[in-house]
Design a protein around this motif. Structure first.
Motif, PDB file in Angstrom:
ATOM      1  N   GLN A   5      35.060  35.121  32.384  1.00 54.70           N
ATOM      2  CA  GLN A   5      34.613  34.969  33.768  1.00 54.70           C
ATOM      3  C   GLN A   5      35.363  35.986  34.625  1.00 54.70           C
ATOM      4  O   GLN A   5      36.522  36.307  34.341  1.00 54.70           O
ATOM      5  N   VAL A   6      34.718  36.452  35.683  1.00 54.23           N
ATOM      6  CA  VAL A   6      35.355  37.375  36.623  1.00 54.23           C
ATOM      7  C   VAL A   6      35.334  36.727  38.000  1.00 54.23           C
ATOM      8  O   VAL A   6      34.332  36.136  38.401  1.00 54.23           O
ATOM      9  N   ARG A   7      36.458  36.861  38.700  1.00 56.60           N
ATOM     10  CA  ARG A   7      36.571  36.313  40.050  1.00 56.60           C
ATOM     11  C   ARG A   7      37.578  37.142  40.827  1.00 56.60           C
ATOM     12  O   ARG A   7      38.296  37.974  40.261  1.00 56.60           O
ATOM     13  N   ALA A   8      37.632  36.900  42.119  1.00 57.76           N
ATOM     14  CA  ALA A   8      38.623  37.562  42.974  1.00 57.76           C
ATOM     15  C   ALA A   8      40.023  37.087  42.606  1.00 57.76           C
ATOM     16  O   ALA A   8      40.223  35.931  42.195  1.00 57.76           O
ATOM     17  N   VAL A   9      40.980  37.966  42.765  1.00 58.43           N
ATOM     18  CA  VAL A   9      42.369  37.608  42.519  1.00 58.43           C
ATOM     19  C   VAL A   9      42.791  36.550  43.546  1.00 58.43           C
ATOM     20  O   VAL A   9      42.358  36.591  44.702  1.00 58.43           O
ATOM     21  N   GLU A  10      43.605  35.602  43.122  1.00 59.96           N
ATOM     22  CA  GLU A  10      44.076  34.512  43.978  1.00 59.96           C
ATOM     23  C   GLU A  10      45.596  34.489  44.016  1.00 59.96           C
ATOM     24  O   GLU A  10      46.248  35.013  43.099  1.00 59.96           O
ATOM     25  N   LEU A  11      46.159  33.860  45.034  1.00 53.91           N
ATOM     26  CA  LEU A  11      47.618  33.784  45.167  1.00 53.91           C
ATOM     27  C   LEU A  11      48.282  33.233  43.914  1.00 53.91           C
ATOM     28  O   LEU A  11      49.348  33.705  43.511  1.00 53.91           O
ATOM     29  N   ALA A  12      47.667  32.239  43.288  1.00 52.34           N
ATOM     30  CA  ALA A  12      48.254  31.621  42.097  1.00 52.34           C
ATOM     31  C   ALA A  12      48.289  32.567  40.900  1.00 52.34           C
ATOM     32  O   ALA A  12      48.961  32.279  39.908  1.00 52.34           O
ATOM     33  N   ASP A  13      47.616  33.710  40.988  1.00 49.38           N
ATOM     34  CA  ASP A  13      47.570  34.681  39.885  1.00 49.38           C
ATOM     35  C   ASP A  13      48.770  35.618  39.879  1.00 49.38           C
ATOM     36  O   ASP A  13      48.911  36.434  38.958  1.00 49.38           O
ATOM     37  N   ARG A  14      49.631  35.540  40.872  1.00 50.51           N
ATOM     38  CA  ARG A  14      50.673  36.552  41.079  1.00 50.51           C
ATOM     39  C   ARG A  14      51.488  36.853  39.826  1.00 50.51           C
ATOM     40  O   ARG A  14      51.667  38.015  39.472  1.00 50.51           O
ATOM     41  N   ALA A  15      52.007  35.860  39.144  1.00 54.55           N
ATOM     42  CA  ALA A  15      52.895  36.115  38.005  1.00 54.55           C
ATOM     43  C   ALA A  15      52.153  36.825  36.868  1.00 54.55           C
ATOM     44  O   ALA A  15      52.621  37.860  36.368  1.00 54.55           O
ATOM     45  N   LYS A  16      51.031  36.309  36.466  1.00 54.46           N
ATOM     46  CA  LYS A  16      50.291  36.921  35.357  1.00 54.46           C
ATOM     47  C   LYS A  16      49.721  38.276  35.767  1.00 54.46           C
ATOM     48  O   LYS A  16      49.719  39.221  34.974  1.00 54.46           O
ATOM     49  N   TRP A  17      49.240  38.392  37.003  1.00 52.72           N
ATOM     50  CA  TRP A  17      48.785  39.684  37.503  1.00 52.72           C
ATOM     51  C   TRP A  17      49.913  40.713  37.380  1.00 52.72           C
ATOM     52  O   TRP A  17      49.697  41.838  36.941  1.00 52.72           O
ATOM     53  N   GLY A  18      51.125  40.318  37.778  1.00 51.42           N
ATOM     54  CA  GLY A  18      52.280  41.218  37.707  1.00 51.42           C
ATOM     55  C   GLY A  18      52.575  41.656  36.285  1.00 51.42           C
ATOM     56  O   GLY A  18      52.908  42.821  36.044  1.00 51.42           O
TER      57      GLY A  18
END
Length: 149
Positions: A5-18
């Motif tokens: 699935q694709v979605r907009a980045v969310e605040l809760a994604d910060r650690a894994k996004w990093g």
């Protein structure tokens, strides 16, 4: 539920996004600090900035890929395009369809907003990604030049 699935980045994604963005920087041998990632994260959270982020998630909801895009003017074409600055999929999730899903989502966003092109660059030796890109886009004849400041 489909595999990716694709979605907009969310605040809760910060650690894994990093983690993913850091791995992306290492892939391109681009020195990057935590402060630099903090800056990019802040840009992604600021609607006035213009840079936006997407994430690909697997069937468990775990982040497996990221993409960063921005609008750009095309004066010669008197139109606007969407530039894909960064695209990265966790090596353990390559072949899952995450990169294809991110690109398809970006393409649809561009169509929906009336953009005339989606553009990106990649390293010449990024063979795996180029194999996908050759199927979803046309390689141009343009060369890229940089003036380092």
């Amino acid at each position: 539920m489909s595999k990716v699935q694709v979605r907009a980045v969310e605040l809760a994604d910060r650690a894994k996004w990093g983690e993913l963005y850091g791995a992306y920087a290492r892939f391109y041998n681009s020195p990057q600090t935590d402060e630099m990632r903090d800056t990019v994260w802040a840009w992604l959270q600021d609607e006035a900035n213009g840079l936006f982020g997407l994430v690909a998630t697997d069937k468990k909801g775990d982040l497996v890929g990221i993409a960063h895009c921005r609008e750009f003017a095309r004066p010669l074409a008197a139109s606007t395009g969407l530039f894909l600055d960064d695209l990265f999929v966790d090596p353990d999730s390559r072949g899952s369809g995450a990169a294809e899903a991110l690109i398809a989502h970006i393409r649809q966003m561009a169509v929906d907003k009336g953009y005339t092109i989606v553009r990106w660059i990649t390293a010449d030796n990024n063979y795996r990604a180029r194999g996908l890109y050759d199927h979803v886009a046309r390689k141009t004849d343009w060369l890229t030049y940089d003036i380092q400041l």
